[in-house]
Design a protein around this motif. Structure first.
Motif, PDB file in Angstrom:
ATOM      1  N   THR A   9      28.963 -55.932  38.277  1.00  0.00           N
ATOM      2  CA  THR A   9      29.585 -54.607  38.311  1.00  0.00           C
ATOM      3  C   THR A   9      29.317 -53.849  37.013  1.00  0.00           C
ATOM      4  OG1 THR A   9      31.356 -55.825  39.383  1.00  0.00           O
ATOM      5  CG2 THR A   9      31.710 -53.487  39.047  1.00  0.00           C
ATOM      6  N   LYS A  10      29.460 -54.565  35.899  1.00  0.00           N
ATOM      7  CA  LYS A  10      29.225 -53.928  34.607  1.00  0.00           C
ATOM      8  C   LYS A  10      27.784 -53.448  34.508  1.00  0.00           C
ATOM      9  CE  LYS A  10      27.204 -54.697  31.214  1.00  0.00           C
ATOM     10  NZ  LYS A  10      26.290 -55.511  30.456  1.00  0.00           N
ATOM     11  N   HIS A  13      27.233 -50.437  36.620  1.00  0.00           N
ATOM     12  CA  HIS A  13      27.838 -49.299  35.922  1.00  0.00           C
ATOM     13  C   HIS A  13      26.884 -48.795  34.840  1.00  0.00           C
ATOM     14  CE1 HIS A  13      30.357 -47.519  32.745  1.00  0.00           C
ATOM     15  NE2 HIS A  13      31.016 -46.990  33.760  1.00  0.00           N
ATOM     16  N   ASN A  14      26.356 -49.745  34.041  1.00  0.00           N
ATOM     17  CA  ASN A  14      25.422 -49.380  32.975  1.00  0.00           C
ATOM     18  C   ASN A  14      24.173 -48.693  33.519  1.00  0.00           C
ATOM     19  OD1 ASN A  14      26.958 -50.334  30.907  1.00  0.00           O
ATOM     20  ND2 ASN A  14      25.327 -51.592  30.021  1.00  0.00           N
ATOM     21  N   VAL A  17      25.131 -45.184  35.035  1.00  0.00           N
ATOM     22  CA  VAL A  17      25.735 -44.198  34.169  1.00  0.00           C
ATOM     23  C   VAL A  17      24.656 -43.593  33.270  1.00  0.00           C
ATOM     24  CG1 VAL A  17      26.384 -45.476  32.100  1.00  0.00           C
ATOM     25  CG2 VAL A  17      27.954 -43.815  33.060  1.00  0.00           C
TER      26      VAL A  17
ATOM     27  N   GLU B  88      28.990 -46.613  26.819  1.00  0.00           N
ATOM     28  CA  GLU B  88      29.121 -45.791  28.018  1.00  0.00           C
ATOM     29  C   GLU B  88      30.364 -46.139  28.834  1.00  0.00           C
ATOM     30  OE1 GLU B  88      27.105 -43.386  28.609  1.00  0.00           O
ATOM     31  OE2 GLU B  88      25.506 -43.815  27.170  1.00  0.00           O
ATOM     32  N   MET B  89      31.107 -47.164  28.387  1.00  0.00           N
ATOM     33  CA  MET B  89      32.299 -47.551  29.147  1.00  0.00           C
ATOM     34  C   MET B  89      33.536 -46.940  28.508  1.00  0.00           C
ATOM     35  SD  MET B  89      31.734 -51.548  29.879  1.00  0.00           S
ATOM     36  CE  MET B  89      31.900 -52.064  31.562  1.00  0.00           C
ATOM     37  N   SER B  93      37.992 -49.684  30.990  1.00  0.00           N
ATOM     38  CA  SER B  93      37.090 -50.465  31.838  1.00  0.00           C
ATOM     39  C   SER B  93      36.391 -51.546  31.011  1.00  0.00           C
ATOM     40  CB  SER B  93      36.088 -49.576  32.577  1.00  0.00           C
ATOM     41  OG  SER B  93      35.329 -48.834  31.673  1.00  0.00           O
TER      42      SER B  93
END
Lengths: 262, 322
Positions: A9-10, A13-14, A17, B88-89, B93
């Motif tokens: 998931t991370k 996301h990376n 994004v 970026e988080m 999160s």
């Protein structure tokens, strides 16, 4: 399982994004669309010419499966695009963790290398699917509108081939990304490796010696040909799956040995 | 809680840490003090399981770091020198991600997240992107990350670096509040930090341990004698000779006269207390004594003394070799 999902998931996301994913997807769609159109036009021209010649000389048209020709051309375009784009997909995946020092967090957390590597690899595969699946629209167009339409099985086998090829390239790219902390170095190295794997069969020539046969076997696109023809051969399936396994295994070894060296 | 035996780490021909052994008891805060490049980070990385040692053994929370790394990592929070953050988080999160990979019980992730944020002063920063935070706040997120799974053991590599003075005090208070319930190793090259937060200090230089003790003992032990500062009113022409008569006084020096007060500095040797003799002599000779105090040697001086002594020894050894 939970660790694996957290990493995946991370990573997703990376990937999503950053603008890289969108640029990749955009470029991929634009080029596949353009090439699909070009191939279609060429094949139609060719068949028209054939029909015209046949009419002129009163001969019958040689049998020519136009939709199959379009699909073969299209799948070969897919493979070439993957060779160029996969290095960009994988370049940062481990290199950036090293550069930012976040690898220290990952390697001091109760994670196994398997969870870490599979998590990252799965995220990359998801991105690959996001790129590949929408291009099926082109092929489905052909499937519904051309007469005779290419058999659905052929299309699916072709896509399976593209997916496996992409998977093997991603595993290789992931490994190369684990070797350096510089994204650009990772991308260039990965691309270099792909080019070698691509043209290696030229080096082997057409000889029948064991060496040249072995080298030809390693050529990553040779195994792709049958898929584009709609032929599912377990030999090629095995080749790609073992390629993926090797890539992930080497990544794990590289993470281990970088532990020793640093 | 932590037991380190003969740890050595070599990179090729360079030895970063050589034959380091020490112990940390449960609930203790141990300071790792040394100049940059002394081997602090290397030792901490070995203990946290980031990379293995070339030789030696480390037992953390009852598990061998090299044989059962996952068990150790579950019980250990680690803040590297550069906080390992994903810009970026968002803070939330990111901390949730860390909670997941550190194996925080699923039902408790939410409450741990809130607790750690309050503890590290991040209550308001939850939804902000990490890359938009200032250096100090990033450091706090790094600290929050190390605390999120409520580890028994914390390893903090230069936890106050890059913070402003107020934040430094806050972080020190936070670390002190962990004493007793958590075992903490922290490294620093700022000396007062050690005397303020740590119960025990290890001084490390060039990969070797040069001293292990409490900050108080270290300063006392090394001093050998005392430095006594006096402030005397009146004419001090004869005072030097008078004071030097006292047995145990090594040297006497008179500073520049200020507001009719003469600062005098007396250095003594041996453990004998001569302060009362000094006072008697001064008053007995008809002078006014305004102040008499011992100046304790600071950790800074200890540190410089220890690290240079080591070099001097080494040079001597090298000289003999030739």
């Amino acid at each position: 399982m939970r660790n694996y999902l957290a990493i995946m998931t991370k990573e997703l996301h990376n990937l999503f994004v950053s603008p890289i994913a969108y640029v990749l997807i955009g470029v991929f769609f634009a080029l596949t669309g353009y090439f699909f159109y070009m191939i279609l036009v060429n094949v139609i021209d060719f068949t028209m010419q054939q029909a015209f010649q046949a009419q002129q000389f009163g001969t019958s048209t040689p049998p020519f499966d136009a939709s199959a020709a379009v699909m073969r051309g299209f799948f070969s375009v897919l493979s070439t695009l993957l060779l160029f784009l996969v290095p960009v997909m994988t370049m940062g995946v481990l290199a950036e963790e090293k550069k930012q020092g976040t690898i220290e967090l990952l390697l001091t957390s109760p994670l196994t290398h398997l969870q870490l590597i599979l998590g990252k690899y799965t995220a990359l595969v998801v991105l690959l699917l996001v790129m590949l699946v929408p291009t099926m629209f082109n092929s489905l167009l052909l499937y519904f509108l051309s007469e005779p339409s290419p058999p659905l099985a052929t299309l699916l086998v072709g896509y399976l081939g593209a997916f496996l090829l992409g998977g093997a390239l991603l595993a290789t790219g992931l490994f190369v990304s684990s070797l350096t902390e510089n994204q650009i170095v990772a991308a260039v190295l990965t691309f270099g490796v792909f080019i070698i794997l691509w043209v290696i069969d030229a080096a082997a020539g057409t000889g029948t010696t064991l060496t040249s046969e072995t080298i030809r076997y390693l050529s990553i696109l040779n195994h792709y040909d049958d898929f584009t023809k709609g032929v599912l051969d377990s030999q090629h399936l095995f080749f790609y799956l073992s390629f993926i396994f090797l890539g992930l295994f080497l990544t794990s070894v590289s993470l281990d040995s970088s532990n020793w060296r640093q | 809680m932590i037991q380190v035996e003969h740890l050595t780490k070599r990179y090729g021909s360079h030895t970063a840490v050589e034959d380091v052994s020490f112990e940390v008891r449960k609930g203790e805060i141990l300071g790792f003090l040394g100049p940059n490049g002394a081997g602090k980070t290397t030792t901490m990385r070995i203990l946290s399981g980031f990379f293995p040692a070339t030789e030696g053994r480390a037992i953390v929370a009852g598990f061998d770091v090299f044989k059962q790394p996952l068990e150790v990592k579950r019980r250990l929070g680690y803040l590297p020198e550069n906080p390992p953050l994903y810009g970026e988080m968002s803070v939330n999160s990111y901390l949730r991600f860390v909670a997941n990979i550190k194996g925080v019980d699923r039902a408790q992730v939410g409450s741990r997240l809130e607790e750690v944020k309050i503890r590290c002063g991040l209550a308001e920063e939850g939804p902000r992107l990490i890359k938009q935070l200032s250096k100090g706040y990033k450091q706090r997120v790094g600290l929050a990350q190390a605390l999120i799974h409520d580890p028994e053991i914390l390893i903090l590599d230069e936890p106050t670096i890059g913070l402003d003075p107020r934040q430094i005090i806050e972080v020190r208070e936070l670390i002190k509040s962990l004493a007793g319930t958590h075992t903490v190793i922290l490294s620093t090259h700022i000396l007062p930090e050690v005397s303020m937060t740590c119960q025990r200090v290890i001084i490390i230089n060039k990969g070797k341990i040069v001293a292990v003790d409490t900050p108080e003992n270290l300063t006392g032990q090394l001093a050998g004698g005392e430095t006594i500062e006096l402030e005397i009113g009146g004419s001090v022409d004869n005072i030097v000779a008078l004071l030097q008569e006292i047995p145990g006084v090594k040297s006497v020096s008179v500073g520049e006269r200020k507001n009719d007060h003469n600062p005098v500095c007396v250095e003594t040797e041996g453990a004998k207390n001569v302060r009362h003799l000094i006072a008697q002599k001064v008053i007995g000779s008809g002078l006014e004594l305004y102040q008499l105090r011992t100046r304790s040697i600071s950790l800074e001086e200890v540190f410089v003394q220890l690290t240079t002594e080591e070099e001097a020894k080494e040079e001597a050894v090298e000289g003999e070799g030739k």
